[in-house]
Motif scaffolding. Structure first.
Motif, PDB file in Angstrom:
ATOM      1  N   GLU A  35      32.944  97.211  45.777  1.00 56.11           N
ATOM      2  CA  GLU A  35      32.392  96.242  44.722  1.00 56.11           C
ATOM      3  C   GLU A  35      32.730  96.997  43.151  1.00 56.11           C
ATOM      4  OE1 GLU A  35      28.369  93.956  44.257  1.00 56.11           O
ATOM      5  OE2 GLU A  35      28.138  96.439  44.072  1.00 56.11           O
ATOM      6  N   PRO A  36      33.447  96.065  42.406  1.00 54.89           N
ATOM      7  CA  PRO A  36      33.860  96.863  41.186  1.00 54.89           C
ATOM      8  C   PRO A  36      32.608  97.063  40.343  1.00 54.89           C
ATOM      9  CG  PRO A  36      35.159  94.646  41.517  1.00 54.89           C
ATOM     10  CD  PRO A  36      33.871  94.656  42.620  1.00 54.89           C
ATOM     11  N   TYR A  37      32.838  98.003  39.145  1.00 49.89           N
ATOM     12  CA  TYR A  37      31.775  98.496  38.360  1.00 49.89           C
ATOM     13  C   TYR A  37      32.623  98.979  37.171  1.00 49.89           C
ATOM     14  CZ  TYR A  37      31.754 103.138  40.301  1.00 49.89           C
ATOM     15  OH  TYR A  37      32.055 104.381  40.611  1.00 49.89           O
ATOM     16  N   ILE A  38      31.504  98.993  36.022  1.00 49.72           N
ATOM     17  CA  ILE A  38      31.822  99.532  34.891  1.00 49.72           C
ATOM     18  C   ILE A  38      30.927 100.735  34.791  1.00 49.72           C
ATOM     19  CG2 ILE A  38      32.003  99.363  32.420  1.00 49.72           C
ATOM     20  CD1 ILE A  38      32.040  96.316  32.779  1.00 49.72           C
ATOM     21  N   LEU A  39      31.460 101.875  34.533  1.00 49.71           N
ATOM     22  CA  LEU A  39      30.886 103.129  34.333  1.00 49.71           C
ATOM     23  C   LEU A  39      30.872 103.496  32.796  1.00 49.71           C
ATOM     24  CD1 LEU A  39      31.097 106.302  36.404  1.00 49.71           C
ATOM     25  CD2 LEU A  39      31.180 106.454  34.026  1.00 49.71           C
ATOM     26  N   MET A  40      29.435 103.505  32.451  1.00 50.18           N
ATOM     27  CA  MET A  40      29.332 103.863  30.996  1.00 50.18           C
ATOM     28  C   MET A  40      29.043 105.003  30.688  1.00 50.18           C
ATOM     29  SD  MET A  40      29.660 100.471  30.195  1.00 50.18           S
ATOM     30  CE  MET A  40      29.660 100.992  28.397  1.00 50.18           C
ATOM     31  N   ARG A  67      22.879 110.162  38.702  1.00 49.24           N
ATOM     32  CA  ARG A  67      23.942 110.576  37.574  1.00 49.24           C
ATOM     33  C   ARG A  67      22.902 111.032  36.522  1.00 49.24           C
ATOM     34  NH1 ARG A  67      25.439 105.777  39.402  1.00 49.24           N
ATOM     35  NH2 ARG A  67      27.275 105.837  40.393  1.00 49.24           N
ATOM     36  N   SER A  68      23.198 112.070  35.776  1.00 45.84           N
ATOM     37  CA  SER A  68      22.406 112.314  34.750  1.00 45.84           C
ATOM     38  C   SER A  68      22.638 111.762  33.354  1.00 45.84           C
ATOM     39  CB  SER A  68      22.368 114.033  34.771  1.00 45.84           C
ATOM     40  OG  SER A  68      23.397 114.445  34.399  1.00 45.84           O
ATOM     41  N   ARG A  69      24.040 111.485  33.225  1.00 48.78           N
ATOM     42  CA  ARG A  69      24.457 111.105  31.871  1.00 48.78           C
ATOM     43  C   ARG A  69      24.926 109.598  32.117  1.00 48.78           C
ATOM     44  NH1 ARG A  69      30.165 113.473  29.201  1.00 48.78           N
ATOM     45  NH2 ARG A  69      30.172 112.184  27.328  1.00 48.78           N
ATOM     46  N   MET A  70      25.461 109.440  33.190  1.00 46.05           N
ATOM     47  CA  MET A  70      26.348 107.820  32.962  1.00 46.05           C
ATOM     48  C   MET A  70      25.568 107.139  33.853  1.00 46.05           C
ATOM     49  SD  MET A  70      30.142 109.408  34.088  1.00 46.05           S
ATOM     50  CE  MET A  70      30.877 110.684  33.157  1.00 46.05           C
ATOM     51  N   LYS A  71      25.760 105.647  33.616  1.00 44.46           N
ATOM     52  CA  LYS A  71      25.053 104.726  34.414  1.00 44.46           C
ATOM     53  C   LYS A  71      26.373 103.695  34.655  1.00 44.46           C
ATOM     54  CE  LYS A  71      20.540 104.829  32.302  1.00 44.46           C
ATOM     55  NZ  LYS A  71      19.439 104.023  31.441  1.00 44.46           N
ATOM     56  N   ILE A  72      25.961 102.698  35.905  1.00 41.60           N
ATOM     57  CA  ILE A  72      26.864 101.768  36.254  1.00 41.60           C
ATOM     58  C   ILE A  72      26.550 100.401  36.174  1.00 41.60           C
ATOM     59  CG2 ILE A  72      28.364 103.356  37.565  1.00 41.60           C
ATOM     60  CD1 ILE A  72      26.983 101.844  39.973  1.00 41.60           C
ATOM     61  N   PHE A  73      27.273  99.440  35.767  1.00 39.90           N
ATOM     62  CA  PHE A  73      27.158  97.931  35.979  1.00 39.90           C
ATOM     63  C   PHE A  73      27.880  97.486  36.957  1.00 39.90           C
ATOM     64  CE2 PHE A  73      27.897  93.711  34.596  1.00 39.90           C
ATOM     65  CZ  PHE A  73      26.758  92.952  34.724  1.00 39.90           C
ATOM     66  N   ARG A  74      27.330  97.036  38.039  1.00 42.64           N
ATOM     67  CA  ARG A  74      28.131  96.426  39.139  1.00 42.64           C
ATOM     68  C   ARG A  74      28.392  94.842  39.060  1.00 42.64           C
ATOM     69  NH1 ARG A  74      27.588  99.618  43.658  1.00 42.64           N
ATOM     70  NH2 ARG A  74      25.958 101.342  43.777  1.00 42.64           N
ATOM     71  N   VAL A  75      29.847  94.423  39.606  1.00 44.19           N
ATOM     72  CA  VAL A  75      30.222  93.263  39.468  1.00 44.19           C
ATOM     73  C   VAL A  75      30.615  92.581  40.677  1.00 44.19           C
ATOM     74  CG1 VAL A  75      31.993  91.888  38.192  1.00 44.19           C
ATOM     75  CG2 VAL A  75      31.114  93.865  36.862  1.00 44.19           C
ATOM     76  N   ASN A  76      29.980  91.510  41.012  1.00 37.63           N
ATOM     77  CA  ASN A  76      30.537  90.537  42.109  1.00 37.63           C
ATOM     78  C   ASN A  76      31.725  90.125  42.307  1.00 37.63           C
ATOM     79  OD1 ASN A  76      30.625  89.055  44.374  1.00 37.63           O
ATOM     80  ND2 ASN A  76      28.671  88.730  44.722  1.00 37.63           N
ATOM     81  N   ALA A  77      32.947  90.582  42.521  1.00 33.61           N
ATOM     82  CA  ALA A  77      34.099  90.113  42.232  1.00 33.61           C
ATOM     83  C   ALA A  77      34.129  88.503  42.888  1.00 33.61           C
ATOM     84  CB  ALA A  77      35.302  91.039  42.954  1.00 33.61           C
ATOM     85  N   GLN A  78      33.257  88.304  43.804  1.00 33.51           N
ATOM     86  CA  GLN A  78      33.354  86.775  44.361  1.00 33.51           C
ATOM     87  C   GLN A  78      32.453  85.795  43.496  1.00 33.51           C
ATOM     88  OE1 GLN A  78      34.695  86.205  47.326  1.00 33.51           O
ATOM     89  NE2 GLN A  78      35.006  88.321  47.863  1.00 33.51           N
TER      90      GLN A  78
END
Length: 122
Positions: A63-68, A84-95
């Protein structure tokens, strides 16, 4: 896009390829000071040469995601901290259709960390 960056996107299978290319476009349109490079094998977006976010796919789910990069400063409910201590991700449903408003909101909040001096840039 450089050939190295081209290969990252173009070697992905659909629908991830189109999804990642759309996310790339959305990120680059946020600010004229955002540039793209490749770090650790993934597309990295920098704001005034300071790492801002990455695009990647989950190794287990694909699943694609944006890592901030500075996710610890962001309080959006759709962001995942995980271990993660510093980063967070936003998951994207490519469908599905991209949640443009949510993506823009997260990116704007993250950019403001840099613009307002919470994260120091050169």
């Amino acid at each position: 896009m450089t050939q190295d960056l081209d290969s990252y996107y173009l070697n992905k299978e659909e629908p991830n390829k189109s999804c990642l290319l759309a996310l790339r476009s959305i990120i680059l349109k946020q600010d004229e000071n955002i540039t793209e490079t490749r770090k650790w094998g993934m597309p990295c977006f920098c704001y005034k040469k300071k790492m801002f976010c990455y695009l990647w796919t989950d190794k287990k789910t694909d699943e694609p995601y944006i890592l901030m990069v500075e996710g610890k400063h962001l309080k959006h409910p759709k962001l995942e901290q995980g271990t993660r201590s510093r980063m967070k991700i936003f998951r994207v449903n490519a469908q599905e259709d991209l949640p443009i408003k949510t993506i823009n909101s997260i990116l704007t909040d993250a950019l403001n960390l840099y613009k307002n001096g919470i994260v120091k840039v050169k």
